[in-house]
Design an enzyme around this catalytic site. Structure first.
Site, PDB file in Angstrom:
ATOM      1  N   HIS A  55       0.813  -1.225   0.000  1.00 60.88           N
ATOM      2  CA  HIS A  55       0.000   0.000   0.000  1.00 60.88           C
ATOM      3  C   HIS A  55       0.840   1.264   0.000  1.00 60.88           C
ATOM      4  CE1 HIS A  55      -2.558   3.252   1.439  1.00 60.88           C
ATOM      5  NE2 HIS A  55      -3.618   2.526   1.151  1.00 60.88           N
ATOM      6  N   GLU A  95     -21.413  21.055   6.392  1.00 61.51           N
ATOM      7  CA  GLU A  95     -20.428  22.124   6.230  1.00 61.51           C
ATOM      8  C   GLU A  95     -19.192  21.676   5.449  1.00 61.51           C
ATOM      9  OE1 GLU A  95     -22.774  22.953   9.987  1.00 61.51           O
ATOM     10  OE2 GLU A  95     -21.666  21.209   9.190  1.00 61.51           O
ATOM     11  N   HIS A 131     -20.949  27.701  20.581  1.00 57.34           N
ATOM     12  CA  HIS A 131     -21.227  28.423  19.344  1.00 57.34           C
ATOM     13  C   HIS A 131     -20.438  29.729  19.230  1.00 57.34           C
ATOM     14  CE1 HIS A 131     -24.371  25.525  18.984  1.00 57.34           C
ATOM     15  NE2 HIS A 131     -24.964  26.132  17.984  1.00 57.34           N
TER      16      HIS A 131
END
Length: 665
Positions: A260, A412, A474
């Site tokens: 990988h 968002e 907030h």
């Protein structure tokens, strides 16, 4: 010539590039070689002679760690990426960076690496095509008519941004979006069955996608048939789930995590050549007949020339539409855009009213957006709060792409990454909206826009503790510093409606990176200014007021946003104690930093060392302007839940505290 031979050319170049660099990811390119060969040689519409042809199909490598695959594909197809660049993979100054970078390598549509975001960018590109087609295509004139293809792996699907983006893509019926999923069951930690057991097919069907699964990713005919079927579906995006073996061809490492993210090793590279039936031992050697079979330059020219003839006839029949589409892709704003915004600013200055800058932002949009048809907006479920939905805007739905506003829902990160894809596609100036605190959900997409220097506008409202009762969850504190220290990103925190208009004007004109516009929830008083001062706002900082402008000030107060009025009132309160007190408004520090030294000295003369910065955000950012001799009235903690006036008083944003801070100097 067999498809396997052509696919093996991708494997050889990829494993040789990784081996020479002694760094990289050979497993995915070796596992996806057949998928890449079929797509690029039989289905992808592109022109290596002109990577920017506007009606090309878009190809996005979301699993960007497989970068040697796209470099191999570009080189073999005839792009301006010589073999020497593949030999310089991951080296300083090369065009073959560790992960594909937009603007560095011709043919790379977007910078990928942070998993899942390339997939979201692909959703944005497909969305841009659908909207443009709805406006500009006419009967017999499908001038905007191309597919968006994206490769993705397990990691992309584990990242949450893929859920956000895929869900919206199905809702918007992006029928020209085709994703090819490399289902190899391996990631860096080993077998993904130990931590990733999602039913991917069921998941995407629930999103409203067409799912074509159980495809053998090493069977060229199955891949070809799946792509043909995918292109017939016009209402649903399609995911083709291909089962592959990571590191295909490596005797000791195929199907294992060891292939990988590390070179195979010299001995294993030799063993892989033998296992693949590749007869040439020399590293990076590709026979002429394979180059000839891969070369897409003649076909690319034919496809573009055919489109140019179609567009010429379109321009004769629809000259206004042709001129408008050309203007949009040039990135040039419509004439008089500056005049419209300046007139708005001048009218607001006369009013001397009080309004929240988020409301002033909407008023700017109401005035200017009808003049800018390429302006494409949206919000993450906060349109009534962000006030990004201007009067006359029309929402885009799956059944109606003739709009200019997207209701993203609570997504968002997906919103921002999708709009990055819209910007990269061309033809639009995208803007998005959310609360400043929720920029954190989208932070990496904001960073990617800045890294790629895309033309995007991020509208962030509710910019401080001034949002009040919602509390510290907030109330942003450190977010402004994060934005301001991001390279290529310009940030504006205007103090009133006049500065808001100028900020929008500068954001619309910026071509070399995104802009963050940070607006208040609460009403802010329009400050008194002259017309000359209005003209200086675009410089990022200017002198708003001083008690005696005849000499170098004794004290300078610097403020932004809702704190500018506080700085003004505080300056007046101490003006009798100093010969000259100056108030500087600095809505955009990064813009001010780009001004010449003479202007910077004019606004912030070095001789004045008594400086106080005032902002309801983290205080550490401002010491670069106040120096160690100055002081900052700002935040050093999170906020609290209470009405805004009480919070401003508690955290020291009062005339009394500013005066106290000044006298402590």
């Amino acid at each position: 010539m067999l498809n396997r031979d052509l696919a093996n050319a991708v494997r050889i170049l990829s494993m040789d590039g990784v081996q020479k660099a002694n760094s990289g990811h050979p497993g995915a390119p070796m596992g996806m070689a057949e998928i890449a060969e079929v797509l690029w040689r039989k289905h992808l519409k592109h022109n290596p002679n002109n990577p920017n042809w506007i009606n090309r199909d878009r190809f996005i490598l979301s699993n960007g760690h497989a970068s040697m695959m796209i470099y191999s594909l570009l080189h073999l197809s005839g792009y301006d990426l010589p073999l020497e660049e593949l030999k310089n993979f991951r080296q300083l100054g090369s065009k073959t960076a560790g992960h594909p970078e937009y603007g560095l390598t011709p043919g790379v549509e977007t910078t990928t690496g942070p998993l899942g975001q390339g997939f979201a960018n692909a959703v944005g590109a497909a969305l841009a095509e659908k909207i443009l087609a709805s406006y500009f295509n006419k009967k017999d004139f499908p001038i905007m008519d191309h597919f968006t293809y994206t490769f993705l792996g397990d990691g992309c699907l584990m990242e949450g941004v893929s859920h956000e983006s895929a869900s919206l893509a199905g809702n918007l019926k992006l029928g020209k979006l085709i994703a090819l999923y490399d289902s190899n069951g391996i990631s860096i930690d080993g077998e993904t069955k130990n931590w990733f057991i999602d039913d991917t097919a069921a998941r995407f069907r629930s999103y409203g996608w067409q799912v074509i699964d159980n495809i053998d990713g090493h069977n060229s005919k199955e891949i070809d048939d799946a792509l043909t079927e995918a292109k017939k579906e016009t209402e649903k995006p399609t995911i083709i789930i291909c089962t592959t073996t990571i590191g295909f061809g490596s005797p000791a490492k195929s199907g294992k995590a060891s292939s990988h993210g590390a070179p195979l090793g010299e001995d294993e590279v030799k063993a892989a050549r033998k296992a693949l039936g590749w007869k040439h031992e020399e590293a990076f050697f590709i026979p002429d007949e394979i180059y000839t079979a891969w070369d897409h330059r003649i076909k690319g020219n034919e496809d573009e020339n055919a489109w140019e003839k179609l567009f010429s006839r379109y321009a004769d029949a629809y000259p206004e539409e042709a001129e408008e589409l050309t203007r949009r892709f040039s990135g040039k704003l419509p004439e008089r855009t500056d005049d419209v915004i300046l007139k708005f600013a001048e009218e607001e200055q006369k009013k001397l009213g009080k309004t929240a800058t988020r409301k002033a932002s909407k008023a700017v949009l109401d005035t200017a957006a009808p003049q800018i048809p390429e302006l494409l907006g949206g919000s993450a479920d906060l349109s009534p709060s962000n006030l990004t939905l201007w009067d006359g805007a029309e929402s885009i739905t799956g059944d109606n792409a003739r709009g200019n506003y997207i209701r993203f829902g609570v997504r968002e990160f997906g919103m921002t990454a999708i709009m990055n894809g819209v910007s990269l596609h061309g033809g639009f100036i995208p803007y998005t909206g959310t609360f400043l605190i929720f920029m954190e959900y989208a932070r990496n997409a904001v960073r990617m826009a800045s890294l790629m220097q895309t033309r995007s506008i991020f509208v962030y409202t509710h910019d401080s503790i001034g949002l009040g009762e919602d509390g510290p969850t907030h109330q942003p504190v450190e977010q402004l510093t994060s934005l301001r220290t991001t390279p290529h990103l310009s940030s504006w925190r205007p103090a009133d409606a006049v500065e808001t208009a100028v900020a929008w004007g500068e954001a619309l004109k910026k071509h070399d990176g995104p802009t963050a516009l940070i607006f208040s929830r609460q009403g802010l008083q329009t400050m008194e200014r002259t017309s000359d001062q209005i003209s200086l706002i675009k410089k990022g900082a200017y002198t708003l007021w001083e008690s005696n402008g005849t000499q170098v000030p004794d004290l300078i107060l610097i403020a932004t946003g809702s704190e500018l009025e506080l700085a003004y009132e505080s300056a007046k309160a101490v003006s009798s104690d100093f010969i000259n007190v100056r108030v500087v408004s600095m809505p955009s520090p990064d813009t001010f930093d780009k001004q010449d030294s003479a202007y910077q000295e004019q606004v912030l003369p070095a001789a004045c060392r008594k400086r106080v910065a005032i902002e309801a955000a983290h205080k550490d950012y401002w010491y670069k302007y106040t120096g160690l001799d100055g002081a900052v009235v700002g935040m050093a903690s999170f906020g609290e839940s209470a009405p805004a006036p009480e919070l401003f008083k508690k955290f020291g944003f009062t005339v009394e505290n500013v005066v106290k801070t000044i006298k402590a100097l």
